[in-house]
Design a protein around this motif. Structure first.
Motif, PDB file in Angstrom:
ATOM      1  N   THR A  77      50.330 -43.882  68.697  1.00 25.04           N
ATOM      2  CA  THR A  77      49.732 -42.702  68.051  1.00 25.04           C
ATOM      3  C   THR A  77      48.947 -43.105  66.795  1.00 25.04           C
ATOM      4  O   THR A  77      47.896 -42.535  66.512  1.00 25.04           O
ATOM      5  N   GLY A  78      49.432 -44.115  66.089  1.00 27.08           N
ATOM      6  CA  GLY A  78      48.735 -44.577  64.886  1.00 27.08           C
ATOM      7  C   GLY A  78      47.421 -45.265  65.226  1.00 27.08           C
ATOM      8  O   GLY A  78      46.425 -45.111  64.517  1.00 27.08           O
ATOM      9  N   GLU A  79      47.418 -46.020  66.316  1.00 31.93           N
ATOM     10  CA  GLU A  79      46.182 -46.700  66.732  1.00 31.93           C
ATOM     11  C   GLU A  79      45.146 -45.691  67.218  1.00 31.93           C
ATOM     12  O   GLU A  79      43.947 -45.865  67.002  1.00 31.93           O
ATOM     13  N   LEU A  80      45.632 -44.635  67.848  1.00 31.68           N
ATOM     14  CA  LEU A  80      44.709 -43.575  68.274  1.00 31.68           C
ATOM     15  C   LEU A  80      44.017 -42.971  67.055  1.00 31.68           C
ATOM     16  O   LEU A  80      42.784 -42.815  67.021  1.00 31.68           O
ATOM     17  N   GLU A  81      44.813 -42.677  66.032  1.00 30.25           N
ATOM     18  CA  GLU A  81      44.261 -42.104  64.804  1.00 30.25           C
ATOM     19  C   GLU A  81      43.310 -43.097  64.122  1.00 30.25           C
ATOM     20  O   GLU A  81      42.231 -42.727  63.650  1.00 30.25           O
ATOM     21  N   LEU A  82      43.718 -44.360  64.112  1.00 29.65           N
ATOM     22  CA  LEU A  82      42.871 -45.415  63.524  1.00 29.65           C
ATOM     23  C   LEU A  82      41.510 -45.459  64.218  1.00 29.65           C
ATOM     24  O   LEU A  82      40.458 -45.486  63.573  1.00 29.65           O
ATOM     25  N   MET A  83      41.537 -45.443  65.547  1.00 28.81           N
ATOM     26  CA  MET A  83      40.279 -45.514  66.296  1.00 28.81           C
ATOM     27  C   MET A  83      39.401 -44.298  66.010  1.00 28.81           C
ATOM     28  O   MET A  83      38.186 -44.424  65.870  1.00 28.81           O
ATOM     29  N   GLN A  84      40.035 -43.126  65.928  1.00 31.82           N
ATOM     30  CA  GLN A  84      39.265 -41.908  65.636  1.00 31.82           C
ATOM     31  C   GLN A  84      38.630 -41.994  64.252  1.00 31.82           C
ATOM     32  O   GLN A  84      37.454 -41.681  64.069  1.00 31.82           O
ATOM     33  N   GLU A  85      39.415 -42.424  63.281  1.00 33.24           N
ATOM     34  CA  GLU A  85      38.926 -42.470  61.903  1.00 33.24           C
ATOM     35  C   GLU A  85      37.874 -43.560  61.704  1.00 33.24           C
ATOM     36  O   GLU A  85      36.847 -43.335  61.058  1.00 33.24           O
ATOM     37  N   VAL A  86      38.136 -44.743  62.232  1.00 30.47           N
ATOM     38  CA  VAL A  86      37.164 -45.833  62.067  1.00 30.47           C
ATOM     39  C   VAL A  86      35.868 -45.497  62.811  1.00 30.47           C
ATOM     40  O   VAL A  86      34.771 -45.717  62.287  1.00 30.47           O
ATOM     41  N   SER A  87      35.984 -44.909  63.992  1.00 37.53           N
ATOM     42  CA  SER A  87      34.771 -44.514  64.732  1.00 37.53           C
ATOM     43  C   SER A  87      33.970 -43.477  63.951  1.00 37.53           C
ATOM     44  O   SER A  87      32.745 -43.502  63.940  1.00 37.53           O
ATOM     45  N   ARG A  88      34.711 -42.561  63.310  1.00 30.13           N
ATOM     46  CA  ARG A  88      34.037 -41.491  62.565  1.00 30.13           C
ATOM     47  C   ARG A  88      33.131 -42.048  61.461  1.00 30.13           C
ATOM     48  O   ARG A  88      32.052 -41.540  61.215  1.00 30.13           O
ATOM     49  N   LEU A 105      37.721 -54.666  66.175  1.00 28.82           N
ATOM     50  CA  LEU A 105      38.916 -53.914  65.776  1.00 28.82           C
ATOM     51  C   LEU A 105      39.197 -52.799  66.789  1.00 28.82           C
ATOM     52  O   LEU A 105      40.298 -52.686  67.325  1.00 28.82           O
ATOM     53  N   ILE A 106      38.185 -51.996  67.077  1.00 29.53           N
ATOM     54  CA  ILE A 106      38.369 -50.875  67.992  1.00 29.53           C
ATOM     55  C   ILE A 106      38.678 -51.369  69.408  1.00 29.53           C
ATOM     56  O   ILE A 106      39.550 -50.831  70.099  1.00 29.53           O
ATOM     57  N   ASP A 107      38.004 -52.412  69.814  1.00 26.94           N
ATOM     58  CA  ASP A 107      38.246 -52.982  71.137  1.00 26.94           C
ATOM     59  C   ASP A 107      39.706 -53.424  71.285  1.00 26.94           C
ATOM     60  O   ASP A 107      40.381 -53.111  72.270  1.00 26.94           O
ATOM     61  N   GLU A 108      40.197 -54.120  70.271  1.00 29.30           N
ATOM     62  CA  GLU A 108      41.565 -54.640  70.360  1.00 29.30           C
ATOM     63  C   GLU A 108      42.587 -53.518  70.258  1.00 29.30           C
ATOM     64  O   GLU A 108      43.579 -53.503  70.986  1.00 29.30           O
ATOM     65  N   GLU A 109      42.328 -52.553  69.375  1.00 29.76           N
ATOM     66  CA  GLU A 109      43.282 -51.434  69.258  1.00 29.76           C
ATOM     67  C   GLU A 109      43.338 -50.623  70.549  1.00 29.76           C
ATOM     68  O   GLU A 109      44.390 -50.133  70.934  1.00 29.76           O
ATOM     69  N   ASN A 110      42.217 -50.505  71.198  1.00 36.03           N
ATOM     70  CA  ASN A 110      42.200 -49.798  72.477  1.00 36.03           C
ATOM     71  C   ASN A 110      43.138 -50.471  73.477  1.00 36.03           C
ATOM     72  O   ASN A 110      43.878 -49.807  74.207  1.00 36.03           O
ATOM     73  N   GLN A 111      43.135 -51.791  73.479  1.00 35.87           N
ATOM     74  CA  GLN A 111      44.016 -52.518  74.398  1.00 35.87           C
ATOM     75  C   GLN A 111      45.480 -52.410  73.969  1.00 35.87           C
ATOM     76  O   GLN A 111      46.366 -52.289  74.810  1.00 35.87           O
ATOM     77  N   HIS A 112      45.725 -52.432  72.666  1.00 34.65           N
ATOM     78  CA  HIS A 112      47.104 -52.258  72.194  1.00 34.65           C
ATOM     79  C   HIS A 112      47.639 -50.897  72.623  1.00 34.65           C
ATOM     80  O   HIS A 112      48.756 -50.778  73.103  1.00 34.65           O
ATOM     81  N   ILE A 155      47.914 -49.706  55.366  1.00 41.45           N
ATOM     82  CA  ILE A 155      49.327 -49.314  55.207  1.00 41.45           C
ATOM     83  C   ILE A 155      50.005 -49.276  56.578  1.00 41.45           C
ATOM     84  O   ILE A 155      51.076 -49.848  56.795  1.00 41.45           O
ATOM     85  N   PHE A 156      49.367 -48.621  57.519  1.00 41.34           N
ATOM     86  CA  PHE A 156      49.897 -48.516  58.881  1.00 41.34           C
ATOM     87  C   PHE A 156      50.082 -49.900  59.505  1.00 41.34           C
ATOM     88  O   PHE A 156      51.122 -50.208  60.099  1.00 41.34           O
ATOM     89  N   GLU A 157      49.079 -50.761  59.358  1.00 40.62           N
ATOM     90  CA  GLU A 157      49.144 -52.059  60.029  1.00 40.62           C
ATOM     91  C   GLU A 157      50.160 -52.999  59.381  1.00 40.62           C
ATOM     92  O   GLU A 157      50.834 -53.753  60.068  1.00 40.62           O
ATOM     93  N   GLU A 158      50.275 -52.942  58.056  1.00 37.94           N
ATOM     94  CA  GLU A 158      51.234 -53.862  57.419  1.00 37.94           C
ATOM     95  C   GLU A 158      52.676 -53.466  57.754  1.00 37.94           C
ATOM     96  O   GLU A 158      53.526 -54.325  57.948  1.00 37.94           O
TER      97      GLU A 158
END
Ligand SMILES: [Fe+2]
Ligand SMILES: [Fe+2]
Lengths: 287, 84
Positions: A77-88, A105-112, A155-158
């Motif tokens: 759920t955090g990676e989904l939010e990350l992708m939405q925010e970074v894409s924005r 970053l987005i490519d790898e998070e999508n796979q995670h 914060i989320f990633e650490e």
């Protein structure tokens, strides 16, 4: 900027060379037995707390299963939010050619996201839904908005990284789960290195005066509290056989030994980096 | 049968109300129709805890999103949506 760009260039190369496509990488077992450690006992939310010794080995193992599902759900759920925010913001953020890294970053998070979701659904039949929501929405200046996006990502990633490290190292953890933690660990090490560089880069335009600093500190303290709080999931406690999940959560969130782990093991890197940007987070609890 | 069920559900709802009253540091009972978010009884952090408490007391699992906000904006709305 030059130094920054050359560091990000190295990370980009590393992402191209070292990232392995997740979709065909793993041998997915049919089932993961309940009498295995799904999560290192050292990574449990009760570890080192005053109540840890009240729990039997079997109870801890049951909790380990559901906390593995909780942490993997939080990743998803955090990676989904990350992708939405970074894409924005990726089209506008002032990072020069370092923006190229955002595609990795987005490519790898999508796979995670793909493997964490698949894991939870296959072996537990569910993903724990996210509880995060922003109730106070403000219109922010772009530099501030962009800085906050990357600070929240860091914060989320650490915090997630702490679990990757402990689980990947612990030989008691079920081998497939260790492998996933290890794979994630390698990609995240690059993301965190990138995130730290980016924040230093964006700080100057975002933190223009003391008011801005106060505002960011306040926002990030809230993000920290919400991210740390999500490690303690009452539904996971109930699934592991402890009906009063909310009470247990509150006890653990206030346990001095757990607070020490939050500050010194999970968030010391964040605190140090934000300090470099002139920001003080986790003040009250840092004493 | 239905009477006992009502009684159990009423109790859980009351527990939720007193929990919120304690969290929001209110001396008086929170009016059932008060908009909890607009009136800042809950911020993002307390909101998470509030939803966790609701899940435990109502025996449900919730996904937090804009749709959910429409169902939980007041104690009355929560009562109608989750305790009846
Ligand atoms: Fe990730
Ligand atoms: Fe990441």
């Amino acid at each position: 900027m030059d130094n920054f760009l050359s560091r990000v260039r190295t990370l980009t190369h590393s992402s191209i060379e070292k990232h392995r496509l997740a979709f065909n990488r793993f041998e997915w077992p049919e089932k993961i037995q309940d009498d295995m450690w799904w999560h290192s006992p050292d990574a449990l939310s009760i570890a080192t707390s005053a109540i840890e010794n009240d729990w039997s080995e079997e109870q801890k193992m049951a909790l380990a299963k559901w906390e593995c599902i909780n942490i993997f759900s939080l990743n998803y759920t955090g990676e989904l939010e990350l992708m939405q925010e970074v894409s924005r913001i990726m089209h506008e953020v002032k990072l020069g050619e370092a923006k190229e890294y955002l595609h990795h970053l987005i490519d790898e998070e999508n796979q995670h996201m793909w493997y964490f979701n698949k894991f939870c659904q296959t072996y537990a039949g569910k993903v724990y839904p996210s509880k995060k929501i922003q109730l106070e929405k403000q219109k922010l200046e772009k530099p501030m908005d962009h800085f906050l996006v990357f600070a929240r990502v860091l914060i989320f990633e650490e915090i997630g990284h702490y679990f990757n490290v402990v689980n990947a190292r612990d030989k008691r953890v079920e081998p497939f789960i260790r492998e996933i933690n290890e794979a994630h660990y390698h990609d995240e090490a690059r993301h965190i290195a990138f995130g730290r560089q980016v924040l230093e880069q964006l700080a100057e335009d975002a933190i223009v005066d003391d008011n801005a600093a106060d505002f960011v500190e306040n926002q990030l303290d809230k993000s920290i509290a919400i991210n740390i709080g999500s490690i303690y999931n009452p539904q996971a406690y109930r699934d592991a056989g402890f009906p009063q999940g909310v009470l247990l959560r509150e006890k653990l969130l206030n346990d001095p030994s757990r607070m020490f782990i939050h500050e010194k093991k999970m968030l010391s890197g964040v605190k140090r980096l934000l300090g470099k940007c002139g920001l003080n987070v986790m003040e009250e609890t840092a004493a | 049968m239905s009477e006992t069920l009502d009684l159990v559900e009423e109790t859980s709802f009351d527990t939720l109300c007193s929990w919120l009253k304690m969290k929001a540091k209110r001396d008086e009972d929170i009016p059932l129709d008060l908009n909890l978010i607009e009136n800042k009884l809950v911020d993002s952090i307390v909101f998470v805890e509030f939803m966790m408490m609701l899940e435990e007391l109502a025996g449900i699992q919730l996904e937090v999103n804009e749709d959910l906000l429409k169902k939980v904006y007041s104690l009355q709305a929560i009562k109608e949506n989750f305790f009846q």
